[in-house]
Design a protein around this motif. Structure first.
Motif, PDB file in Angstrom:
ATOM      1  N   PHE A 104       0.830  -1.202   0.000  1.00  0.00           N
ATOM      2  CA  PHE A 104       0.000   0.000   0.000  1.00  0.00           C
ATOM      3  C   PHE A 104       0.866   1.256   0.000  1.00  0.00           C
ATOM      4  O   PHE A 104       0.631   2.189  -0.781  1.00  0.00           O
ATOM      5  N   VAL A 105       1.881   1.274   0.846  1.00  0.00           N
ATOM      6  CA  VAL A 105       2.783   2.427   0.922  1.00  0.00           C
ATOM      7  C   VAL A 105       3.556   2.587  -0.389  1.00  0.00           C
ATOM      8  O   VAL A 105       3.710   3.699  -0.908  1.00  0.00           O
ATOM      9  N   CYS A 106       4.015   1.459  -0.945  1.00  0.00           N
ATOM     10  CA  CYS A 106       4.750   1.514  -2.218  1.00  0.00           C
ATOM     11  C   CYS A 106       3.849   1.988  -3.344  1.00  0.00           C
ATOM     12  O   CYS A 106       4.277   2.741  -4.229  1.00  0.00           O
ATOM     13  N   PHE A 107       2.581   1.570  -3.306  1.00  0.00           N
ATOM     14  CA  PHE A 107       1.622   1.999  -4.327  1.00  0.00           C
ATOM     15  C   PHE A 107       1.381   3.500  -4.246  1.00  0.00           C
ATOM     16  O   PHE A 107       1.385   4.199  -5.271  1.00  0.00           O
ATOM     17  N   LEU A 108       1.201   4.001  -3.040  1.00  0.00           N
ATOM     18  CA  LEU A 108       1.005   5.438  -2.871  1.00  0.00           C
ATOM     19  C   LEU A 108       2.226   6.210  -3.352  1.00  0.00           C
ATOM     20  O   LEU A 108       2.100   7.250  -4.008  1.00  0.00           O
ATOM     21  N   GLY A 109       3.402   5.691  -3.027  1.00  0.00           N
ATOM     22  CA  GLY A 109       4.625   6.353  -3.461  1.00  0.00           C
ATOM     23  C   GLY A 109       4.780   6.348  -4.964  1.00  0.00           C
ATOM     24  O   GLY A 109       5.266   7.314  -5.554  1.00  0.00           O
ATOM     25  N   THR A 110       4.339   5.249  -5.606  1.00  0.00           N
ATOM     26  CA  THR A 110       4.452   5.140  -7.060  1.00  0.00           C
ATOM     27  C   THR A 110       3.539   6.137  -7.762  1.00  0.00           C
ATOM     28  O   THR A 110       3.886   6.674  -8.830  1.00  0.00           O
ATOM     29  N   ILE A 111       2.381   6.393  -7.155  1.00  0.00           N
ATOM     30  CA  ILE A 111       1.448   7.372  -7.733  1.00  0.00           C
ATOM     31  C   ILE A 111       2.124   8.738  -7.852  1.00  0.00           C
ATOM     32  O   ILE A 111       1.928   9.464  -8.831  1.00  0.00           O
ATOM     33  N   PHE A 112       2.939   9.062  -6.857  1.00  0.00           N
ATOM     34  CA  PHE A 112       3.627  10.350  -6.859  1.00  0.00           C
ATOM     35  C   PHE A 112       4.979  10.227  -7.563  1.00  0.00           C
ATOM     36  O   PHE A 112       6.029  10.163  -6.928  1.00  0.00           O
ATOM     37  N   PHE A 113       4.922  10.117  -8.888  1.00  0.00           N
ATOM     38  CA  PHE A 113       6.105  10.185  -9.752  1.00  0.00           C
ATOM     39  C   PHE A 113       7.065   8.989  -9.639  1.00  0.00           C
ATOM     40  O   PHE A 113       8.247   9.128  -9.908  1.00  0.00           O
ATOM     41  N   ILE A 114       6.570   7.850  -9.208  1.00  0.00           N
ATOM     42  CA  ILE A 114       7.296   6.572  -9.244  1.00  0.00           C
ATOM     43  C   ILE A 114       8.481   6.506  -8.274  1.00  0.00           C
ATOM     44  O   ILE A 114       8.614   5.542  -7.516  1.00  0.00           O
ATOM     45  N   ILE A 115       9.360   7.494  -8.307  1.00  0.00           N
ATOM     46  CA  ILE A 115      10.581   7.441  -7.499  1.00  0.00           C
ATOM     47  C   ILE A 115      10.296   7.243  -6.005  1.00  0.00           C
ATOM     48  O   ILE A 115      10.960   6.415  -5.362  1.00  0.00           O
ATOM     49  N   PRO A 116       9.319   7.962  -5.423  1.00  0.00           N
ATOM     50  CA  PRO A 116       9.010   7.689  -4.003  1.00  0.00           C
ATOM     51  C   PRO A 116       8.602   6.242  -3.765  1.00  0.00           C
ATOM     52  O   PRO A 116       8.922   5.672  -2.718  1.00  0.00           O
TER      53      PRO A 116
END
Length: 203
Positions: A104-116
């Motif tokens: 879930f955290v990785c998915f949210l980070g990916t939404i914000f320009f992939i690098i996060p």
């Protein structure tokens, strides 16, 4: 910490005379996780198949964990046995919750320009092994411990994963058969990496 090539060489040394055992375990894992999923989904049709696919992926989270940590146990002296794949079902709630939060955290980070998303993926990459080493640690504490261990090491681990891309392309050219050897190679390499990371963190 050692160089990437050193960890890969250590993995190759560990798997010497064990490649067939590793491939058999990988085959069983893929048949259960992917084979059954594909067969049932194709039989059920689009809508019902999608529902089954989601349920099956969730049901296989402890199986995926078992496949991952099996190679940590292996470099510590354990055998590569099919039965070890199912150890995660004894602790499925804690493991399932940890994996859900991780993705879930990785998915949210990916939404914000992939690098996060990549940063979060590396930050919490040690959670499966931490859960294996400490049966009493809570999910949040495992995430925090992984983040602490990975301070200053996220780029190296990312490059370590990246170093397997060439092998992944070759595995595709073998109609996927190569993955039976690539995944054990990769997981054994990462297990050696974790062992050194753990030692460094404890010191």
């Amino acid at each position: 910490m050692e160089s990437i090539s050193t960890y890969k060489n250590r993995a190759i040394a560990s798997l010497e005379n064990k490649w067939i055992d590793a491939a058999i375990v990988a085959l069983v894992y893929f048949v259960i996780y992917q084979g059954i999923n594909f067969a049932v989904t194709a039989f059920m049709g689009t809508e019902s198949g999608l529902i089954f696919q989601i349920v099956w992926i969730l049901a296989c989270i402890p199986l995926t964990w078992g496949f991952c940590v099996m190679f940590l146990d292996f470099i510590r002296g354990d055998e590569l046995k099919v039965g070890n794949l199912f150890g995660g079902y004894k602790d499925c709630l804690r493991i399932g919750t940890a994996f859900f939060l991780y993705f879930f955290v990785c998915f949210l980070g990916t939404i914000f320009f992939i690098i996060p998303g990549i940063i979060f993926a590396m930050m919490f990459a040690q959670v499966p092994y931490i859960l294996r080493d400490d049966e009493n640690i809570g999910v949040i504490d495992a995430l925090k411990k992984s983040a602490s261990m990975m301070k200053g090491h996220k780029m190296q681990l990312f490059l370590l994963y990246l170093s397997f891309i060439g092998w992944a392309i070759l595995a595709i050219l073998t109609l996927g058969i190569g993955y039976l050897f690539l995944f054990p190679y990769m997981y054994t390499t990462v297990a050696h990496y974790y062992e050194d990371l753990k030692s460094e963190s404890n010191s």
